[in-house]
Every structure is written in structure tokens, then in C-alpha cells.
Design a protein around this motif. Structure first.
Motif, short mmCIF file in Angstrom:
data_model
loop_
_atom_site.label_atom_id
_atom_site.label_comp_id
_atom_site.label_asym_id
_atom_site.label_seq_id
_atom_site.Cartn_x
_atom_site.Cartn_y
_atom_site.Cartn_z
N ARG A 79 2.16 4.52 4.94
CA ARG A 79 1.46 4.08 3.75
C ARG A 79 2.31 3.42 2.60
O ARG A 79 3.70 3.93 2.49
N GLN A 80 1.84 2.38 1.86
CA GLN A 80 2.69 1.72 1.04
C GLN A 80 1.74 1.56 -0.06
O GLN A 80 0.80 0.93 -0.08
N ALA A 81 2.03 2.02 -1.45
CA ALA A 81 1.45 2.07 -2.47
C ALA A 81 2.05 0.86 -3.17
O ALA A 81 3.29 0.24 -3.08
N PRO A 82 1.33 0.10 -4.10
CA PRO A 82 2.00 -1.19 -4.87
C PRO A 82 3.08 -0.91 -5.41
O PRO A 82 3.16 0.14 -6.41
N GLY A 83 4.16 -1.67 -5.26
CA GLY A 83 5.34 -1.43 -5.88
C GLY A 83 6.32 -0.25 -5.35
O GLY A 83 7.37 -0.21 -5.91
N LYS A 84 5.93 0.13 -4.32
CA LYS A 84 6.63 1.13 -3.72
C LYS A 84 7.18 0.92 -2.40
O LYS A 84 6.42 -0.02 -1.69
N GLN A 85 7.98 1.52 -1.73
CA GLN A 85 8.39 1.40 -0.21
C GLN A 85 7.36 1.84 0.75
O GLN A 85 6.48 2.98 0.26
N GLU B 247 -2.48 9.82 -6.10
CA GLU B 247 -1.25 9.57 -5.52
C GLU B 247 -1.35 9.06 -4.13
O GLU B 247 -0.24 8.53 -3.53
N ASP B 248 -2.37 9.61 -3.46
CA ASP B 248 -2.63 9.06 -2.11
C ASP B 248 -3.17 7.85 -1.91
O ASP B 248 -2.91 7.03 -0.73
N ALA B 249 -3.52 7.17 -2.88
CA ALA B 249 -3.99 5.89 -2.68
C ALA B 249 -2.93 4.66 -2.28
O ALA B 249 -1.91 4.73 -2.81
N ALA B 250 -3.04 3.98 -1.31
CA ALA B 250 -2.37 3.11 -0.87
C ALA B 250 -2.91 2.53 0.54
O ALA B 250 -4.11 2.58 0.80
N ASP B 251 -2.11 1.20 0.90
CA ASP B 251 -2.47 0.83 2.30
C ASP B 251 -1.94 1.77 3.23
O ASP B 251 -0.62 1.93 3.41
N TYR B 252 -2.46 2.07 4.47
CA TYR B 252 -2.19 2.93 5.67
C TYR B 252 -2.21 2.12 6.71
O TYR B 252 -3.08 1.40 7.11
N TYR B 253 -0.99 2.30 7.49
CA TYR B 253 -0.65 1.54 8.34
C TYR B 253 -0.62 2.48 9.71
O TYR B 253 0.22 3.49 9.68
N CYS B 254 -0.97 1.83 10.93
CA CYS B 254 -0.85 2.77 12.03
C CYS B 254 0.28 2.09 12.73
O CYS B 254 0.65 0.99 12.80
N ASN B 255 1.06 3.12 13.67
CA ASN B 255 2.29 2.51 14.18
C ASN B 255 2.34 3.20 15.75
O ASN B 255 1.91 4.55 15.77
N ALA B 256 2.66 2.62 16.62
CA ALA B 256 3.04 3.28 17.89
C ALA B 256 4.13 2.68 18.63
O ALA B 256 4.64 1.42 18.73
N ASN B 257 4.77 3.72 19.09
CA ASN B 257 6.05 3.44 19.91
C ASN B 257 5.57 3.77 21.37
O ASN B 257 4.97 4.70 21.79
N GLY C 179 -3.22 -2.40 8.68
CA GLY C 179 -3.32 -1.74 7.51
C GLY C 179 -4.87 -1.55 7.28
O GLY C 179 -5.75 -2.23 7.49
N THR C 180 -5.17 -0.51 6.55
CA THR C 180 -6.48 -0.16 6.07
C THR C 180 -6.28 0.41 4.63
O THR C 180 -5.30 1.35 4.58
N GLN C 181 -7.08 0.00 3.78
CA GLN C 181 -6.77 0.63 2.37
C GLN C 181 -7.60 1.73 2.02
O GLN C 181 -8.65 1.86 2.16
N VAL C 182 -6.92 2.69 1.29
CA VAL C 182 -7.45 3.96 0.84
C VAL C 182 -7.50 4.00 -0.72
O VAL C 182 -6.04 3.69 -1.31
#
Length: 120
Positions: A38-44, A88-98, A113-116
Motif C-alpha cells: 500500500r501507498q498513502a499520499p506522500g509516503k513510500q 491510517e489504513d487509507a491508501a492505494d493497495y497494490y497486488c503483487n505476484a512473483n 491498485g485499488t483505493q481504500v
């Protein structure tokens, strides 16, 4: 080619729940690890949870006890059940697959990404 399609994001009040889904499709031989970031605005971007093909899970400390990651190997799908959501859980959530494609090579793919949003 492989695609990761995410769904389940949206607006929820503090204390509420959401269930995210990510389905992988394409020329897939096997998926080693799937996870959520996940990535929130202004954060890694940060790791939220991962799960291996054998079911081993890993969680960020901030979500332990509240979030649960699971997968359906037959459907190449990973889920993230999010309970007791906080602002604080609000963010864009990204799925990842190896994964390993049918060419026998390993690849890493990301969903778009999907926004929460967590707000009263």
C-alpha cells in the motif's frame, strides 16, 4: 502475458471491513508468492502482507491481528480481509505476484491498485 486485476476497494467507516481480491491471469505455470502493498499520499510504498504457495504468511506489524491474507491457488487469486480499519489504513493497495510463466522464467507483476478510503 500476465495481468493482475484488483477489486474490492472503496469507502469504509473507521472500524469497518473490506475484502480485496486480486486475480492473476495469462500464461502462468505457477505462482510463488502473492501479496499486497500500500501507498498513502506522500509516503513510500510498504508491504502489507504476503503469502507463499504453501500458505506461509507475512504481515506488517501495523496490520497484524486485523488483516488476513489468503489465496486460492486453483484460481490464481489472493485475498486481503481487512477488519477494524483505521484512518491510517487509507491508501492505494497494490497486488503483487512473483510467478513462473509457461516459458519457465520467473517474473514479478504488479496490479494497478485499488483505493481504500477510511473516513467517517
Amino acid at each position: 502475458q500476465v495481468q493482475l486485476v484488483e477489486s474490492g476497494g472503496g469507502l469504509v467507516q473507521p472500524g469497518g471491513s473490506l475484502r480485496l481480491s486480486c486475480a492473476a491471469s495469462g500464461s502462468i505455470f505457477s505462482i510463488n508468492v502473492m501479496g499486497w502493498y500500500r501507498q498513502a499520499p506522500g509516503k513510500q510504498r510498504e508491504l502489507v502482507a504476503t503469502i507463499t504457495s504453501s500458505g506461509t504468511t507475512n504481515y506488517a506489524d501495523s496490520v497484524k491481528g486485523r488483516f488476513t491474507v489468503s489465496r486460492d491457488n486453483a484460481k490464481n487469486t489472493v485475498y486481503l480481509q481487512m477488519n477494524s480499519l483505521q484512518p491510517e489504513d487509507a491508501a492505494d493497495y497494490y497486488c503483487n505476484a512473483n510467478l513462473v510463466q509457461t516459458d519457465w522464467r520467473q517474473y514479478v507483476f504488479w496490479g494497478q491498485g485499488t483505493q481504500v478510503t477510511v473516513s467517517s
